[in-house]
Motif scaffolding. Sequence first.
Motif, PDB file in Angstrom:
ATOM      1  N   LYS A  63       0.868  -1.078  -0.146  1.00 47.68           N
ATOM      2  CA  LYS A  63       0.069   0.229   0.202  1.00 47.68           C
ATOM      3  C   LYS A  63       0.843   1.373   0.050  1.00 47.68           C
ATOM      4  N   THR A  64       2.269   0.893  -0.242  1.00 48.07           N
ATOM      5  CA  THR A  64       3.112   2.334  -0.238  1.00 48.07           C
ATOM      6  C   THR A  64       3.389   2.723  -1.703  1.00 48.07           C
ATOM      7  N   ILE A  65       3.060   3.948  -1.950  1.00 47.49           N
ATOM      8  CA  ILE A  65       3.669   4.435  -3.348  1.00 47.49           C
ATOM      9  C   ILE A  65       5.103   5.230  -3.220  1.00 47.49           C
ATOM     10  N   TYR A 138       8.170   5.656   9.602  1.00 48.07           N
ATOM     11  CA  TYR A 138       7.849   4.649  10.377  1.00 48.07           C
ATOM     12  C   TYR A 138       6.248   4.094  10.084  1.00 48.07           C
ATOM     13  N   LYS A 139       5.464   5.194   9.346  1.00 50.25           N
ATOM     14  CA  LYS A 139       4.192   4.844   9.150  1.00 50.25           C
ATOM     15  C   LYS A 139       4.209   4.324   7.351  1.00 50.25           C
ATOM     16  N   THR A 140       5.166   4.501   6.765  1.00 49.87           N
ATOM     17  CA  THR A 140       5.273   3.980   5.607  1.00 49.87           C
ATOM     18  C   THR A 140       6.165   2.822   5.228  1.00 49.87           C
ATOM     19  N   ILE A 235       9.824  10.284  -2.118  1.00 49.45           N
ATOM     20  CA  ILE A 235       8.609  10.656  -1.197  1.00 49.45           C
ATOM     21  C   ILE A 235       8.078   9.371  -1.313  1.00 49.45           C
ATOM     22  N   MET A 236       7.788   8.698   0.040  1.00 51.03           N
ATOM     23  CA  MET A 236       7.188   7.410   0.353  1.00 51.03           C
ATOM     24  C   MET A 236       5.558   7.698   0.992  1.00 51.03           C
ATOM     25  N   VAL A 237       4.635   7.231   0.181  1.00 53.48           N
ATOM     26  CA  VAL A 237       3.283   7.742   0.846  1.00 53.48           C
ATOM     27  C   VAL A 237       2.459   6.114   0.819  1.00 53.48           C
TER      28      VAL A 237
END
Length: 415
Positions: A63-65, A138-140, A235-237
């Motif tokens: 779920k990471t872009i 830590y969230k990504t 950038i990690m989202v």
Amino acid sequence: MLFLKLLRESFIFAFDALRQNKTRTFLSLLGITIGIFTIITVFAAVDTFRGNLQSSVDKLGSKTIYIEKWPWGGFGDYPWWKYMQRPQVNLRDYEALRQRTTTAEGVAYLAGMSNRTLKYRSNTIEGVQVTAVSHDYYKTWNFDLAEGRYFTDNESKSGSPVCLIGADLADGLFANQNAIGKSVKVLGRNATVIGVFAREGEDMLGVSKDKTLLMPLNFARNLINVESGRYDPQIMVRGKEQYSLGDVETELRGLMRSIRKIRPVDDDNFALNKTTILSGQLDQMFMIVDIAGWIIGGFSILVGGFGIANIMFVSVKERTNIIGIQKSLGAKNYFILMQFLFEAIALCLIGGLIGLAIVYIVTLIATYGFDVRIVLDMGNIIRGISISVVIGVISGFWPAFSAARMDPVEAIRSK
């Protein structure tokens, strides 16, 4: 009941024929055994390699872009000259995205440096991966800590000289010591270790925290230019659970085009990378490898199949007199056909099972002797048995059919 009785008698006849001609049976089995061994070995190796690569890809997060200058890939039609003209991802993009996005659980900026030196007193480790990240990292990215903690929000904002290190770094610098609270020197500055990542081990893509040092982005900004292309900024989202990956991707594309003021008629000057891209490329690559495996093993199976057919024709000729006697005593054509067909299938099944047994032995040797885990799953076992049965039916049908059509009088007279 009659069919089952005929089936049993057919197997008995087939087994007796195989037992009485041991040399011929062995030579017939050899081709099938080699063919099944080749095919199943190729598929087992491919499945193992595919599983290891996929587990490495899964670490990146489904779920990471990843917003970057370059799209993942680099194979086939890859217009690198067009991507080269794109601007690097920068802090302005990151801040604007973080403020505007509504579908993201976390947005993190990352800049990495490879082959750096880490020191603690007289101990030195080369080849360290130094990564600078904003607080939401830590969230990504999923990771576990063996000891210590992650950065606090205040440490990230103020750029405190703190860091987290991988298990290999902790072992190399602080053997038999607690790493927490120790001061290490990186990029010419001292940083206090506040956490140690749990050991992950090497994987196929080199995605591991074991030799990584993680520091707050604002601390790294005093040491390097975190927007420079030398440090591969990205950038990690990671999207919120209630939103699909497609929804997150659509919002990010719209926001990035707005932030960079891209006209509707112009192409994106950024890449939105995700693990499905890598998974798709892996599927294409392994599809080609699977086809190659079928071709390589297919030639061995083909040779084995011709060998079985030839042996069955010889068997029919040798037992022509017996076939005549059976038919004169009332044996039906399908009984004669099944008798020889089951003999061919039994030959191929035995050869296939021997091939599978050899593959299994090889997997045990590789696993326990060389610490290389090879997967021999039920799918490959069923595939090997199925191929054996199909080859037995194909190679044995015509000899069995010719035996079933014999005239009993002519067959009895033959010598």
